[in-house]
Design an enzyme around this catalytic site. Structure first.
Site, PDB file in Angstrom:
ATOM      1  CG  HIS A  24      15.719 -34.877  16.675  1.00 47.56           C
ATOM      2  ND1 HIS A  24      15.525 -35.583  15.494  1.00 47.56           N
ATOM      3  CD2 HIS A  24      17.013 -35.139  17.047  1.00 47.56           C
ATOM      4  CE1 HIS A  24      16.630 -36.213  15.178  1.00 47.56           C
ATOM      5  NE2 HIS A  24      17.549 -35.962  16.107  1.00 47.56           N
TER       6      HIS A  24
ATOM      7  CG  ASP B 236      18.068 -39.172  14.330  1.00 51.58           C
ATOM      8  OD1 ASP B 236      18.991 -38.329  14.469  1.00 51.58           O
ATOM      9  OD2 ASP B 236      17.411 -39.648  15.277  1.00 51.58           O
TER      10      ASP B 236
ATOM     11  CG  HIS C  35      20.775 -42.655  14.232  1.00 54.12           C
ATOM     12  ND1 HIS C  35      20.991 -43.233  15.490  1.00 54.12           N
ATOM     13  CD2 HIS C  35      20.657 -41.316  14.450  1.00 54.12           C
ATOM     14  CE1 HIS C  35      20.992 -42.302  16.407  1.00 54.12           C
ATOM     15  NE2 HIS C  35      20.789 -41.126  15.810  1.00 54.12           N
TER      16      HIS C  35
ATOM     17  CG  HIS D 217      21.974 -35.825  15.341  1.00 52.63           C
ATOM     18  ND1 HIS D 217      20.637 -35.691  15.660  1.00 52.63           N
ATOM     19  CD2 HIS D 217      22.545 -34.605  15.553  1.00 52.63           C
ATOM     20  CE1 HIS D 217      20.406 -34.454  16.032  1.00 52.63           C
ATOM     21  NE2 HIS D 217      21.564 -33.775  15.989  1.00 52.63           N
TER      22      HIS D 217
END
Length: 257
Positions: A150, A154, A229, A231
């Site tokens: 990642h 998030d 969500h 990011h």
């Protein structure tokens, strides 16, 4: 019986003789001072008249002096009154000047405080979504990301939540971002970059200046996403791969994450 004329020695004095005697008597009285005594009332009256005249002249002088004194006193009183009026006017003007100077100082202090507050506000940072928390951490591994980990974090955000700029900056990208879906990239005033991905809609344009807390879009689930969500990435450049730890980035700028 025959009468005879009386002799001369028995005759009454003649008029001329009586006049002569009167003159002689007057002379004698004058010699003895009787006339002088009789003449004293007239002399006293004359002296009184002269004294009265002299008194009248003195009174005139006194009256003129008193009038002059009154005029001088009145002039002095007027001069004092004018001085007091001028002093009061000067004091009032000075008080007004000081009040204006103080008011100016207060205004300037308030303006400085306002500018400082605005400077601090513009230099401040905050969370991109109100009341949120981190649902996926930085560099979390998995097949969901093409790089194998990642590149950001998030933030939990239900669909339609307002997304705001974390600080002051200028929009450098606003549109479709492939796996990021609808995304925005902002160059922050400190030279760093922030990215906001998977938005349902975008509310800014390239070149627009934004401030901390200014709404820039609405959260969603566009692009490579498994659900609504936000990011969020922090970068050193606008390009992918220049990412840095978003949590450390925000905490270094006073945001409690």
């Amino acid at each position: 019986m025959a009468f005879t004329r009386a002799t001369g020695k028995h005759r009454a004095p003649s008029r001329m003789a009586r006049r002569g005697v009167g003159i002689a008597g007057a002379a004698t009285l004058a010699t003895t001072g009787v006339i002088g005594t009789l003449a004293s009332p007239a002399l006293a009256a004359d002296t009184e008249n002269r004294s009265s005249l002299e008194d009248t002249g003195l009174t005139k002088v006194i009256t003129e002096d008193s009038l002059a004194e009154r005029i001088d006193a009145q002039a002095a009183a007027q001069e004092q009154e004018a001085f007091e009026v001028a002093a009061k006017a000067k004091a009032k003007a000075e008080a007004k000047r000081k009040a204006e100077a103080r008011a100016k100082e207060i205004r300037e202090a308030e303006q400085r405080a306002a500018r400082e507050a605005e400077r601090r506000r513009l230099a401040s940072f905050q969370l991109p979504v109100e009341g949120t928390y981190v649902s996926t951490g930085y560099q979390t591994g998995g097949s969901l990301w093409s790089s194998g980990s990642h590149s950001g974090i998030d933030f939990h955000a239900s669909y339609g939540s307002s997304v705001v700029s974390v600080g002051s900056g200028t929009v450098v990208e606003a549109g479709w971002g492939g796996a990021y879906g609808n995304n925005i990239v902002i160059r922050m005033n400190d030279g760093t970059y922030t990215q906001y991905g998977h938005l349902s809609s975008i509310g800014v344009y390239v070149g627009q200046s934004v401030e901390p807390g200014e709404r820039i879009g609405i959260s969603g689930s566009t692009g490579n996403s498994t659900g609504p969500h936000l990011h969020f990435e922090a970068r050193t450049t606008s390009e992918y791969g220049s990412d840095i730890n978003p949590i450390s980035y925000l905490r270094a700028r006073g945001v409690n994450v």
